[in-house]
Structure formats: structure tokens, C-alpha cells
Scaffold this motif. Structure first.
Motif: not given
Length: 186
Positions: A142-157
Motif C-alpha cells: 500500500r506504501n513503499g520506502l527506499v533508501t540508498f547512499f548518495a553515490p547510487a543516485c545516478g543509477r537508482v534515482g
């Protein structure tokens, strides 16, 4: 550890991830750094969703973050591709349910909105297809949440930014920053 992780990023290399668990706590989850991330993640969950009934944690590892999620949820479910990690998670959080699989093989039902919250913390950058995992998270939760460290922003963002109604913020500890994103599937 470096050998175990060679070729893991963005490749779904489950055997290599399981190899990392040849040693206990290979990610140093008991560190002040990780504990701060767990605490701040819980604070965002409580602000955004309140206490949740059920949470499915993708990439639960040995259950370190599951312990923290248990503080703000009634029922915890965790999946990890490492059988070694799952065996340790079952000992760490005996009241939770765990399975050695990924989100596509989780055994607790496929109906839409099956879980109140589906999380993927520090997981998406290991996957070859983060968009497919996010779509599966949206279907199951019903809801979602993710975290990832800043260097992965280009790949995951970019995959995360495609989610309607996405909220984003940063969490920090020392010199480390993580992007945290959450959404409701109303």
C-alpha cells in the motif's frame, strides 16, 4: 569481502552476495553509522505512515534493520537472496517471517496491497533492473520506502523519480548521506 563483492553491483549476482555472508555482519550493521540510518528511517516511516501493520523488507540480510522495523510495525516479513543471512535473521528476530528469495519469489501472497509497507533499504543498486523491483514493490505494498547512499543516485534515482506521488529527503550521519524516498499507492 572485496572478492565476494566483485561483480555484484547492478548484476543480480546472488551467489556473490551469499558469499559475503561467509562472515557474520559483513556490512557492519552494528555500527553507529548504520544504527543512525535505521533510526532516521524509522522516524520517516512514523511521520509518513504512522505505525504499520505489516512490512515486507527486501534485502533484509541478517535482520539488523528488521529489529528496528519491528518497533514500528505489527508484523515483519523479510527476503534476502542469501540463505546464510536468512538463517541469522531468523535467530535475530524470531517473531518475524523470512525467506531466502527475492521480491518476485516472496511466499506470502501476491494480491495487490498485500503489505502495508514494502521497503528496500540499501538494495536497489545491486539489482540489474531496479525499475522492475520498484514496480513489484508498488504492486505488493500500500506504501513503499527506499533508501540508498548518495553515490547510487545516478543509477537508482531516475527509476525512483518515475513513481507518482514520490516524496524525497536526505538522511545524514557523519560524512555519509542517503536519499530516502517514500510513496503511497492510494
Amino acid at each position: 569481502m572485496k572478492y565476494a563483492l566483485r561483480g555484484v553491483g547492478g548484476s543480480d549476482n546472488h551467489a556473490r552476495l551469499d558469499l559475503a555472508y561467509a562472515v557474520e555482519d559483513p556490512w557492519n550493521m552494528e555500527s553507529t553509522l548504520e544504527r543512525a540510518r535505521f533510526e532516521q528511517t524509522n522516524a520517516v516511516i512514523e511521520r509518513a505512515f504512522g505505525r504499520v501493520g505489516s512490512v515486507l523488507e527486501l534485502g533484509c540480510g541478517e535482520g539488523h534493520q528488521t529489529e528496528w522495523l519491528a518497533r514500528i510495525s505489527e508484523r515483519q516479513y523479510g527476503v534476502d537472496v542469501s540463505p546464510q543471512a536468512i538463517a541469522r535473521a531468523k535467530l535475530r528476530v524470531p517473531g518475524a517471517e523470512f525467506a531466502a528469495t527475492d521480491v518476485f519469489g516472496q511466499p506470502w501472497g501476491d494480491e495487490p496491497g498485500r503489505f502495508d509497507l514494502v521497503t528496500a533499504c540499501e538494495v536497489l543498486y545491486y539489482l540489474s533492473d531496479p525499475a522492475a523491483t520498484l514496480a513489484r514493490m508498488r504492486a505488493l505494498g500500500r506504501n513503499g520506502l527506499v533508501t540508498f547512499f548518495a553515490p547510487a543516485c545516478g543509477r537508482v534515482g531516475p527509476h525512483l523519480d518515475a513513481i507518482p506521488g514520490l516524496h524525497k529527503d536526505w538522511i545524514y550521519q557523519g560524512g555519509t548521506a542517503w536519499l530516502i524516498g517514500w510513496w503511497r499507492n492510494d
